[in-house]
Design a protein around this motif. Structure first.
Motif, PDB file in Angstrom:
ATOM      1  N   UNK A  14     -15.478  -3.220 -14.520  1.00 18.61           N
ATOM      2  CA  UNK A  14     -15.002  -4.470 -14.767  1.00 18.61           C
ATOM      3  C   UNK A  14     -15.589  -5.139 -15.917  1.00 18.61           C
ATOM      4  N   UNK A  15     -14.651  -6.120 -16.394  1.00 18.43           N
ATOM      5  CA  UNK A  15     -15.159  -6.861 -17.725  1.00 18.43           C
ATOM      6  C   UNK A  15     -15.891  -8.161 -17.057  1.00 18.43           C
ATOM      7  N   UNK A  16     -16.679  -8.739 -17.678  1.00 17.10           N
ATOM      8  CA  UNK A  16     -17.368  -9.826 -17.264  1.00 17.10           C
ATOM      9  C   UNK A  16     -16.650 -11.062 -17.058  1.00 17.10           C
ATOM     10  N   UNK A  17     -15.263 -11.179 -17.157  1.00 16.96           N
ATOM     11  CA  UNK A  17     -14.486 -12.127 -16.803  1.00 16.96           C
ATOM     12  C   UNK A  17     -13.873 -12.006 -15.476  1.00 16.96           C
ATOM     13  N   UNK A  18     -14.068 -10.825 -14.944  1.00 22.20           N
ATOM     14  CA  UNK A  18     -13.475 -10.234 -13.604  1.00 22.20           C
ATOM     15  C   UNK A  18     -14.075 -10.835 -12.357  1.00 22.20           C
ATOM     16  N   UNK A  19     -13.430 -11.073 -11.355  1.00 22.92           N
ATOM     17  CA  UNK A  19     -14.185 -11.289 -10.038  1.00 22.92           C
ATOM     18  C   UNK A  19     -15.098 -10.419  -9.658  1.00 22.92           C
ATOM     19  N   UNK A  20     -14.875  -9.213  -9.957  1.00 19.99           N
ATOM     20  CA  UNK A  20     -15.896  -8.284  -9.401  1.00 19.99           C
ATOM     21  C   UNK A  20     -17.281  -8.380  -9.820  1.00 19.99           C
ATOM     22  N   UNK A  21     -17.327  -8.841 -11.337  1.00 18.77           N
ATOM     23  CA  UNK A  21     -18.444  -9.214 -12.136  1.00 18.77           C
ATOM     24  C   UNK A  21     -18.936 -10.267 -11.660  1.00 18.77           C
ATOM     25  N   UNK A  74      -6.838  -6.380 -10.459  1.00 14.53           N
ATOM     26  CA  UNK A  74      -7.045  -5.651 -11.885  1.00 14.53           C
ATOM     27  C   UNK A  74      -6.068  -6.032 -13.049  1.00 14.53           C
ATOM     28  N   UNK A  75      -4.521  -6.433 -12.557  1.00 12.88           N
ATOM     29  CA  UNK A  75      -3.751  -6.884 -13.523  1.00 12.88           C
ATOM     30  C   UNK A  75      -4.281  -8.286 -14.313  1.00 12.88           C
ATOM     31  N   UNK A  76      -4.962  -9.001 -13.569  1.00  9.60           N
ATOM     32  CA  UNK A  76      -5.418 -10.199 -14.178  1.00  9.60           C
ATOM     33  C   UNK A  76      -6.925  -9.947 -15.018  1.00  9.60           C
ATOM     34  N   UNK A  77      -7.847  -9.061 -14.191  1.00 10.74           N
ATOM     35  CA  UNK A  77      -9.050  -8.868 -15.064  1.00 10.74           C
ATOM     36  C   UNK A  77      -8.950  -8.167 -16.427  1.00 10.74           C
ATOM     37  N   UNK A  78      -7.953  -7.431 -16.388  1.00 14.23           N
ATOM     38  CA  UNK A  78      -7.797  -6.500 -17.540  1.00 14.23           C
ATOM     39  C   UNK A  78      -6.701  -7.210 -18.537  1.00 14.23           C
TER      40      UNK A  78
END
Length: 352
Positions: free
Chosen positions: A47-54, A225-229
């Motif tokens: 995941x990118x650093x902007x995503x909730x997973x990170x 995922x649509x938002x994270x990416x």
């Protein structure tokens, strides 16, 4: 005497310098921790650093482990597949190239056939439910044999994956005919193909440019995922239905775990299992809701099919995809029907 004195001074200076070269870190309680007592674990995720997973799962998790170990465990996080390629993260973890890996089982197609039964349509309506279902299946031993080469920390899953296109409404399976749609796993790919679409396998990190250049007409992805990416920037028509759910795993190299002292193993264990699966599920669901709300506010087309297994248009394609996957898994000599039954039971027990 003078020579002896000079030699003594030189030795004293040498030991002084050597002693000063041993660096100390200060933990969160202000206690000095000798650098030789610190174990650094490298965590690789996609995941990118902007995503909730990170931001909402891995960063707080790493901080909590560091605090509870009094600074003796540090976790270095490598997002966006910078330490290991997405489809190689599990193997990299089992071999020790990576200490902790977080990845989708669907990226190593055929490696986790029993686990991916939990991805089948109609089993989950939220990431929280998916995570609980997967962790239950692991804890009960239904799928644990697939992870014997690593030390599993906790299971994760996505929010329900729907269909998203640039501008083509997908109301029924036949609307997929002629469209190139990114598939997240073989299961979703079988369903897309059964409906008449062309499934395309691509990692999440390549989707933005592929959609932008017209290599893809649409995507099958969950909202988080649509938002994270940042894919909601390019897609404006969305079919919201529990088309599938992606299974994910957070696991650790066995030798690295075994090398820890018992008290440090306990810190890892205390931050593993069902409680972490639930924490991760809530974070992902919150992310999914946020990006869906953004798309609605922007005026995107929203098509809602909340119960596709009982929808006359979708039921046939989804059931065909489900039965094909179960049959293919049974052909491997695995008891797919039993795991599917247990997955449905866990799904009902985990329903939010």
């Amino acid at each position: 005497m003078k020579k002896t004195f000079l030699c003594s001074m030189a030795l004293a200076t040498l030991f002084s310098v050597a002693g000063c070269s041993q660096s100390n870190d200060t933990n969160n309680n202000g206690v000095n921790v000798d650098s030789q007592d610190i174990t650094t674990l490298r965590l690789s995720h996609l995941w990118p650093t902007t995503g909730a997973a990170h931001q909402d799962i891995f960063v707080p998790w790493a901080k909590k482990i560091e605090e509870e170990s009094n600074g003796r465990l540090k976790i270095e996080i490598y997002p966006s597949s910078t330490l290991s390629k997405t489809d190689a993260t599990y193997d990299a973890t089992s071999k020790g190239t990576v200490d902790i890996g977080a990845t989708l089982q669907g990226y190593t197609n055929g490696r986790f056939p029993l686990t991916q039964i939990a991805e089948l349509p109609g089993l989950s309506n939220s990431a929280t439910q998916t995570n609980c279902m997967l962790q239950t299946l692991y804890d009960d031993g239904a799928i644990s044999s697939e992870y014997e080469d690593t030390h599993l920390l906790f299971m994760m899953g996505s929010s329900p994956g729907g269909l998203h296109t640039v501008d083509t409404p997908i109301n029924k399976p036949s609307d997929l005919r002629g469209l190139r749609v990114r598939r997240p796993s073989a299961i979703a790919g079988d369903i897309i193909e059964a409906a008449g679409g062309t499934p395309v396998g691509l990692p999440a990190t390549d989707l933005y440019t592929s959609l932008q250049r017209g290599v893809l007409d649409g995507l099958s992805l969950p909202w988080d995922a649509m938002g994270s990416f940042k894919l909601i920037e390019l897609s404006h028509t969305h079919t919201n239905m529990p088309f599938y759910s992606s299974a994910l795993v957070v696991t650790m190299n066995k030798d690295k775990y075994d090398s820890l002292t018992d008290d440090l193993k306990k810190v890892i264990d205390d931050n593993s299992g069902m409680e972490m699966a639930k924490v991760a599920g809530k974070a992902i669901d919150a992310e999914a809701a946020k990006y869906m709300a953004e798309a609605k506010a922007r005026g995107d087309v929203m098509i809602d099919i909340p119960d596709p297994l009982n929808d006359p248009e979708w039921k046939g394609a989804l059931e065909a995809g489900t039965q094909k996957y179960l049959k293919d898994t049974e052909a491997l000599g695995l008891d797919a029907d039993t795991v599917y039954r247990k997955a449905k039971e866990a799904s009902a027990a985990c329903k939010v």
